[in-house]
Design a protein around this motif. Sequence first.
Motif, PDB file in Angstrom:
ATOM      1  N   LEU A   1      10.647  -1.265  10.322  1.00 23.81           N
ATOM      2  CA  LEU A   1      10.623   0.233   9.801  1.00 23.81           C
ATOM      3  C   LEU A   1      11.901   0.414   8.965  1.00 23.81           C
ATOM      4  CD1 LEU A   1       9.298   3.115   9.867  1.00 23.81           C
ATOM      5  CD2 LEU A   1      10.971   3.760  11.580  1.00 23.81           C
ATOM      6  N   LEU A   2      11.629   0.554   7.537  1.00 21.40           N
ATOM      7  CA  LEU A   2      12.472   0.674   6.598  1.00 21.40           C
ATOM      8  C   LEU A   2      12.584   2.285   6.175  1.00 21.40           C
ATOM      9  CD1 LEU A   2      10.782  -2.279   4.452  1.00 21.40           C
ATOM     10  CD2 LEU A   2      13.095  -2.313   5.699  1.00 21.40           C
ATOM     11  N   TYR A   3      13.538   2.617   5.857  1.00 24.98           N
ATOM     12  CA  TYR A   3      14.018   3.884   5.309  1.00 24.98           C
ATOM     13  C   TYR A   3      14.781   3.922   4.302  1.00 24.98           C
ATOM     14  CZ  TYR A   3      15.292   8.933   5.714  1.00 24.98           C
ATOM     15  OH  TYR A   3      15.649  10.348   5.478  1.00 24.98           O
ATOM     16  N   LYS A   4      14.762   4.503   3.228  1.00 29.27           N
ATOM     17  CA  LYS A   4      15.312   4.487   1.909  1.00 29.27           C
ATOM     18  C   LYS A   4      15.522   6.049   1.346  1.00 29.27           C
ATOM     19  CE  LYS A   4      16.215   2.506  -2.575  1.00 29.27           C
ATOM     20  NZ  LYS A   4      17.181   1.501  -2.397  1.00 29.27           N
TER      21      LYS A   4
ATOM     22  N   GLY B   1       7.677   7.780  13.650  1.00 24.82           N
ATOM     23  CA  GLY B   1       8.185   6.780  13.853  1.00 24.82           C
ATOM     24  C   GLY B   1       7.271   5.400  13.489  1.00 24.82           C
ATOM     25  N   ILE B   2       7.633   4.412  14.162  1.00 31.44           N
ATOM     26  CA  ILE B   2       6.561   3.234  13.928  1.00 31.44           C
ATOM     27  C   ILE B   2       5.179   3.531  14.598  1.00 31.44           C
ATOM     28  CG2 ILE B   2       6.057   0.701  14.605  1.00 31.44           C
ATOM     29  CD1 ILE B   2       9.112   0.090  14.539  1.00 31.44           C
ATOM     30  N   ASP B   3       4.915   4.010  15.632  1.00 32.52           N
ATOM     31  CA  ASP B   3       3.663   4.192  16.420  1.00 32.52           C
ATOM     32  C   ASP B   3       2.718   5.117  15.793  1.00 32.52           C
ATOM     33  OD1 ASP B   3       4.321   2.340  18.341  1.00 32.52           O
ATOM     34  OD2 ASP B   3       5.195   3.824  19.683  1.00 32.52           O
ATOM     35  N   SER B   4       3.493   6.398  15.380  1.00 31.08           N
ATOM     36  CA  SER B   4       2.708   7.411  14.621  1.00 31.08           C
ATOM     37  C   SER B   4       2.360   6.868  13.050  1.00 31.08           C
ATOM     38  CB  SER B   4       3.739   8.628  14.575  1.00 31.08           C
ATOM     39  OG  SER B   4       4.035   8.964  15.713  1.00 31.08           O
ATOM     40  N   LEU B   5       3.292   6.352  12.407  1.00 36.05           N
ATOM     41  CA  LEU B   5       2.930   5.755  11.040  1.00 36.05           C
ATOM     42  C   LEU B   5       1.995   4.443  11.361  1.00 36.05           C
ATOM     43  CD1 LEU B   5       6.354   5.374   9.397  1.00 36.05           C
ATOM     44  CD2 LEU B   5       4.862   7.144   9.091  1.00 36.05           C
ATOM     45  N   ALA B   6       1.875   3.823  12.448  1.00 39.13           N
ATOM     46  CA  ALA B   6       0.827   2.797  12.447  1.00 39.13           C
ATOM     47  C   ALA B   6      -0.529   3.469  12.910  1.00 39.13           C
ATOM     48  CB  ALA B   6       1.258   1.692  13.570  1.00 39.13           C
TER      49      ALA B   6
ATOM     50  N   TYR C   1       0.992  -1.205   0.022  1.00 43.55           N
ATOM     51  CA  TYR C   1      -0.108  -0.014  -0.038  1.00 43.55           C
ATOM     52  C   TYR C   1       0.966   1.348   0.038  1.00 43.55           C
ATOM     53  CZ  TYR C   1      -3.586  -3.397   1.158  1.00 43.55           C
ATOM     54  OH  TYR C   1      -4.507  -4.337   1.190  1.00 43.55           O
ATOM     55  N   ILE C   2       0.505   2.175  -0.792  1.00 43.49           N
ATOM     56  CA  ILE C   2       0.964   3.585  -0.836  1.00 43.49           C
ATOM     57  C   ILE C   2       0.276   4.676  -0.147  1.00 43.49           C
ATOM     58  CG2 ILE C   2       0.421   3.916  -3.250  1.00 43.49           C
ATOM     59  CD1 ILE C   2       2.928   5.148  -3.667  1.00 43.49           C
ATOM     60  N   VAL C   3       0.953   5.232   0.769  1.00 50.70           N
ATOM     61  CA  VAL C   3       0.085   6.417   1.325  1.00 50.70           C
ATOM     62  C   VAL C   3       0.314   7.751   0.256  1.00 50.70           C
ATOM     63  CG1 VAL C   3      -0.398   7.997   3.323  1.00 50.70           C
ATOM     64  CG2 VAL C   3       0.209   5.539   3.755  1.00 50.70           C
ATOM     65  N   CYS C   4      -0.604   8.099  -0.264  1.00 54.95           N
ATOM     66  CA  CYS C   4      -0.372   9.253  -1.235  1.00 54.95           C
ATOM     67  C   CYS C   4      -0.373  10.605  -0.690  1.00 54.95           C
ATOM     68  CB  CYS C   4      -1.558   9.378  -2.320  1.00 54.95           C
ATOM     69  SG  CYS C   4      -1.776   7.837  -3.268  1.00 54.95           S
ATOM     70  N   GLY C   5       0.314  11.615  -1.374  1.00 57.01           N
ATOM     71  CA  GLY C   5       0.439  12.697  -0.640  1.00 57.01           C
ATOM     72  C   GLY C   5       2.002  12.832   0.417  1.00 57.01           C
ATOM     73  N   TYR C   6       1.737  13.665   1.170  1.00 61.06           N
ATOM     74  CA  TYR C   6       2.965  13.860   2.044  1.00 61.06           C
ATOM     75  C   TYR C   6       2.897  13.434   3.431  1.00 61.06           C
ATOM     76  CZ  TYR C   6       3.764  17.506  -1.432  1.00 61.06           C
ATOM     77  OH  TYR C   6       4.213  18.150  -2.611  1.00 61.06           O
ATOM     78  N   THR C   7       3.990  12.532   4.101  1.00 60.81           N
ATOM     79  CA  THR C   7       3.970  12.048   5.336  1.00 60.81           C
ATOM     80  C   THR C   7       5.257  12.809   6.195  1.00 60.81           C
ATOM     81  OG1 THR C   7       2.729  10.183   4.790  1.00 60.81           O
ATOM     82  CG2 THR C   7       4.001  10.219   6.736  1.00 60.81           C
ATOM     83  N   ASP C   8       4.852  13.040   7.280  1.00 63.69           N
ATOM     84  CA  ASP C   8       6.133  13.691   7.788  1.00 63.69           C
ATOM     85  C   ASP C   8       7.026  12.486   8.388  1.00 63.69           C
ATOM     86  OD1 ASP C   8       7.932  14.739   9.913  1.00 63.69           O
ATOM     87  OD2 ASP C   8       6.674  15.813  10.855  1.00 63.69           O
ATOM     88  N   LEU C   9       8.288  12.683   7.599  1.00 58.65           N
ATOM     89  CA  LEU C   9       9.212  11.228   7.986  1.00 58.65           C
ATOM     90  C   LEU C   9       9.740  11.200   9.178  1.00 58.65           C
ATOM     91  CD1 LEU C   9      10.289  10.449   4.388  1.00 58.65           C
ATOM     92  CD2 LEU C   9       8.415   9.570   5.636  1.00 58.65           C
ATOM     93  N   ARG C  10       9.620  12.305  10.165  1.00 64.40           N
ATOM     94  CA  ARG C  10      10.099  12.341  11.241  1.00 64.40           C
ATOM     95  C   ARG C  10       9.491  11.297  12.239  1.00 64.40           C
ATOM     96  NH1 ARG C  10       9.948  18.319  12.734  1.00 64.40           N
ATOM     97  NH2 ARG C  10       7.750  18.177  11.803  1.00 64.40           N
TER      98      ARG C  10
END
Length: 119
Positions: free
Chosen positions: A70-73, A25-30, A14-23
């Motif tokens: 959690l992956l970061y590229k 972490g796991i809990d906030s993204l979940a 799944y792709i979350v379209c738009g912008y996400t604050d990449l600061r």
Amino acid sequence: MLKDADPNYFSGIYIVCGYTDLRYGIDSLAAIIERKYKAKLFVPNTLFLFCGRSASRIKGLLWEGDGFLLLYKRVESGHFSWPRNSDELRSMTPEQFRWLMQGFAIDPVIHDITPSHSS
């Protein structure tokens, strides 16, 4: 890892379209996945992808059955072609995942049209 990952390994991508604050972490993204999109988060080998304002960086959240990975590229040259025009969660095919990891757009750029008149 993501570039060489076999997209058929994932039970869903799944792709979350738009912008996400990449600061975040796991809990906030979940929490974004569960609260905003009401999606099932705890399905083993399901990958959720997020992109910040800089399209050269993405994060991935993967439930492995016993915990999150959690992956970061960050690409050094170029950028990811990320859908920016909406605020939705979209399912991706394995082919679209490969395109994204290679720097191509996941949406077709040539669209069928019906001309209103001939020239």
